[in-house]
Design a protein around this motif. Sequence first.
Motif, mmCIF file in Angstrom:
data_model
loop_
_atom_site.group_PDB
_atom_site.id
_atom_site.type_symbol
_atom_site.label_atom_id
_atom_site.label_comp_id
_atom_site.label_asym_id
_atom_site.label_seq_id
_atom_site.Cartn_x
_atom_site.Cartn_y
_atom_site.Cartn_z
ATOM 1 N N THR A 90 -3.471 10.795 -38.930
ATOM 2 C CA THR A 90 -2.109 10.277 -38.822
ATOM 3 C C THR A 90 -1.183 11.411 -38.413
ATOM 4 N N CYS A 91 -0.014 11.047 -37.925
ATOM 5 C CA CYS A 91 0.989 12.042 -37.562
ATOM 6 C C CYS A 91 1.892 12.274 -38.764
ATOM 7 N N LEU A 151 -1.637 10.221 -30.518
ATOM 8 C CA LEU A 151 -1.193 11.386 -31.290
ATOM 9 C C LEU A 151 -0.659 12.509 -30.398
ATOM 10 N N SER A 152 -0.657 12.308 -29.089
ATOM 11 C CA SER A 152 -0.264 13.382 -28.165
ATOM 12 C C SER A 152 1.197 13.795 -28.313
ATOM 13 N N SER A 153 2.060 12.901 -28.758
ATOM 14 C CA SER A 153 3.482 13.239 -28.909
ATOM 15 C C SER A 153 3.854 13.582 -30.349
ATOM 16 N N LYS A 181 4.948 15.507 -33.376
ATOM 17 C CA LYS A 181 5.674 16.766 -33.568
ATOM 18 C C LYS A 181 5.388 17.388 -34.936
ATOM 19 N N GLN A 182 4.727 16.633 -35.806
ATOM 20 C CA GLN A 182 4.404 17.124 -37.139
ATOM 21 C C GLN A 182 2.924 17.521 -37.184
ATOM 22 N N LYS A 183 2.497 17.934 -38.344
ATOM 23 C CA LYS A 183 1.096 18.280 -38.528
ATOM 24 C C LYS A 183 0.253 17.001 -38.559
ATOM 25 N N ILE A 184 -0.862 16.992 -37.847
ATOM 26 C CA ILE A 184 -1.781 15.857 -37.868
ATOM 27 C C ILE A 184 -2.578 15.931 -39.165
ATOM 28 N N THR A 185 -2.545 14.839 -39.919
ATOM 29 C CA THR A 185 -3.147 14.788 -41.241
ATOM 30 C C THR A 185 -4.423 13.959 -41.213
ATOM 31 N N LYS A 186 -5.455 14.466 -41.882
ATOM 32 C CA LYS A 186 -6.731 13.763 -41.987
ATOM 33 C C LYS A 186 -6.814 13.107 -43.366
ATOM 34 N N LEU A 187 -7.160 11.804 -43.393
ATOM 35 C CA LEU A 187 -7.331 11.104 -44.659
ATOM 36 C C LEU A 187 -8.386 10.023 -44.492
ATOM 37 N N SER A 188 -8.784 9.426 -45.581
ATOM 38 C CA SER A 188 -9.811 8.388 -45.506
ATOM 39 C C SER A 188 -9.208 7.102 -44.954
ATOM 40 N N ILE A 189 -10.039 6.291 -44.359
ATOM 41 C CA ILE A 189 -9.570 5.027 -43.796
ATOM 42 C C ILE A 189 -9.052 4.099 -44.896
#
Length: 69
Positions: free
Chosen positions: A24-25, A42-44, A46-54
């Motif tokens: 997620t962004c 996710l290309s635009s 501006k924040q940190k891309i966060t990894k989480l479970s579905i």
Amino acid sequence: MKFITLVLFITLTSFNFVENNVYTCGASGAKKYHYKESCRGLSSCKQKITKLSIKQAQGYGLTLCGWED
């Protein structure tokens, strides 16, 4: 013996492993989740891309990105 080996090979290679993590962004305010960190959606970001479970993403009310489906 060849038959057993063939059946075993087909059985082991036919499984698709489902990715349990999504991206997620940002930590909050996101509306969509993405299967790949390199998703066009996710290309635009501006924040940190966060990894989480579905499961977490769906629990937060996020829906799948339109580029992913």
